[in-house]
Design an enzyme around this catalytic site. Structure first.
Site, PDB file in Angstrom:
ATOM      1  N   GLU A 106      -1.610  -5.511   8.663  1.00 47.28           N
ATOM      2  CA  GLU A 106      -0.542  -5.096   9.777  1.00 47.28           C
ATOM      3  C   GLU A 106      -1.275  -5.281  11.066  1.00 47.28           C
ATOM      4  O   GLU A 106      -2.404  -4.985  11.327  1.00 47.28           O
ATOM      5  CB  GLU A 106      -0.535  -3.513   9.629  1.00 47.28           C
ATOM      6  N   GLU A 110       8.935  -4.217  10.444  1.00 42.79           N
ATOM      7  CA  GLU A 110       9.454  -2.850   9.852  1.00 42.79           C
ATOM      8  C   GLU A 110      10.019  -2.080  10.952  1.00 42.79           C
ATOM      9  O   GLU A 110       9.351  -1.791  12.148  1.00 42.79           O
ATOM     10  CB  GLU A 110       8.259  -2.347   9.115  1.00 42.79           C
ATOM     11  N   ASP A 152       0.998  -1.268  -0.168  1.00 43.68           N
ATOM     12  CA  ASP A 152       0.130   0.002   0.042  1.00 43.68           C
ATOM     13  C   ASP A 152       1.080   1.164   0.055  1.00 43.68           C
ATOM     14  O   ASP A 152       0.397   2.364  -0.046  1.00 43.68           O
ATOM     15  CB  ASP A 152      -0.980  -0.001   1.029  1.00 43.68           C
ATOM     16  N   LYS A 193      -1.368  -9.250   2.790  1.00 43.96           N
ATOM     17  CA  LYS A 193      -0.580  -8.781   3.887  1.00 43.96           C
ATOM     18  C   LYS A 193      -1.336  -8.015   4.806  1.00 43.96           C
ATOM     19  O   LYS A 193      -1.978  -7.134   4.269  1.00 43.96           O
ATOM     20  CB  LYS A 193       0.758  -8.174   3.659  1.00 43.96           C
ATOM     21  N   ASP A 250      -1.068  -6.024  -0.462  1.00 40.98           N
ATOM     22  CA  ASP A 250      -1.390  -5.515   0.941  1.00 40.98           C
ATOM     23  C   ASP A 250      -2.954  -5.424   0.975  1.00 40.98           C
ATOM     24  O   ASP A 250      -3.328  -4.725   0.123  1.00 40.98           O
ATOM     25  CB  ASP A 250      -0.720  -3.895   0.940  1.00 40.98           C
TER      26      ASP A 250
HETATM   27  O1  KIV Z   1       3.606  -1.074   1.738  1.00 40.34           O
HETATM   28  C1  KIV Z   1       4.863  -1.613   1.768  1.00 40.34           C
HETATM   29  O2  KIV Z   1       5.581  -1.231   0.646  1.00 40.34           O
HETATM   30  C2  KIV Z   1       5.098  -2.375   2.798  1.00 40.34           C
HETATM   31  C3  KIV Z   1       6.530  -2.509   2.898  1.00 40.34           C
HETATM   32  C4  KIV Z   1       7.224  -1.397   3.470  1.00 40.34           C
HETATM   33  C5  KIV Z   1       7.131  -3.703   3.719  1.00 40.34           C
HETATM   34  O3  KIV Z   1       4.312  -2.703   3.627  1.00 40.34           O
END
Ligand code: KIV
Length: 270
Positions: free
Chosen positions: A117, A184, A47, A115, A86
């Site tokens: 968070e 991160e 994202d 993915k 994401d």
């Molecule tokens: O959105 C993204 O690019 C990420 C990376 C920083 C791992 O989540």
């Protein structure tokens, strides 16, 4: 680089063998093709697209439609790497049902995994996604979707009690079925401890050398992003300079009448 498609099971196997996992972000088909051809294992449709491609100030404004559009493009350009998309802000936090529906759309767009968070607060959603067959990558430490809650983009898990909490969060994600976890901007010792504590691979960004793999935002490592770049992001090339130079040359050439060149008269045939 050719070879068979990278699967989530290959990543765990790489951790077992002590082989580093290589991940980069990608947002369009052309770049995906280049990075895939270079042998990158995982292409993340991050994202971060909102900041490095779409001109948003942060990742909070990124929509599911944005992610679907870029995921389709990356999937079209990829033949070997594992494509992970994401889930944007507020597409998985409200309810498990919404998380499943939205993740399903990203998989239909061509991602092989999503993915998310967060730790225990989203473990229920992670568990359900995995139950219905959608592989999930976790993301701990600095979580850009929680920038306001975290009070900015600061390094995480440096103090002992914060490291212990991070290890607990990683265990919670692993128990819920996550196949890998991005760490991160956490302290190097924290990354080392989490990596040793869990069976699934950790993939670090700004978290030092002890993770099972590394990820960078590709416009950062290519010097392609004209904005602020995090200090940990190694730049392998400065495309911003090359692009600016080339565009200036083109401007000058067109204004001076040097481009297009006047075609030479064809040589008369004997
Ligand atoms: O959105 C993204 O690019 C990420 C990376 C920083 C791992 O989540």
């Amino acid at each position: 680089m050719s070879g068979s498609k990278v699967r989530i099971t290959d990543l765990r196997e790489k951790k077992r063998r002590g082989e580093k996992i290589v991940m980069l972000t990608a947002y369009d088909a052309n770049m995906a093709r280049l990075l895939d051809g270079a042998g990158v294992d995982v292409l993340l449709v991050g994202d971060s697209v909102g900041v490095v491609m779409l001109g948003y100030d942060d990742t909070l404004s990124v929509t599911l439609d944005d992610m679907l559009h870029h995921t389709r493009a990356v999937a079209r350009g990829t033949s070997r790497a594992l494509v992970v998309a994401d889930m944007p802000f507020m597409t998985y936090q409200v309810s498990v049902e919404e998380a499943v529906r939205n993740a399903g759309r990203l998989i239909q767009a061509g991602a092989a995994a999503v993915k998310v968070e967060g730790g225990p607060a989203i473990a229920g959603a992670v568990r359900r996604l995995v139950e219905v067959g959608i592989p999930v990558m976790g993301h701990l430490g600095l979580r850009p979707q929680s920038v306001h809650q975290m009070g900015g983009y600061h390094r995480q898990a440096v103090q002992r009690e914060d490291i212990e909490a991070l290890v607990e969060d990683a265990h919670a994600l692993e128990r819920a079925g996550a196949f890998a976890i991005v760490l991160e901007a956490v302290g190097h010792d924290a990354a080392r401890q989490v990596t040793a504590a869990i069976g699934v691979p950790t993939i670090g960004i700004g978290s030092g050398p002890h993770c099972d793999g590394q990820v960078l935002v590709s416009p950062d490592m290519l010097g392609l992003f004209a904005g602020q770049i995090p200090s940990f992001a190694k730049q392998y090339v400065r495309l911003v300079d090359d692009i600016t130079r080339a565009a200036r040359e083109y401007v000058d050439d067109v204004r001076a009448g040097r481009f297009p060149e006047v075609a030479l008269p064809a040589t008369p045939k004997p």
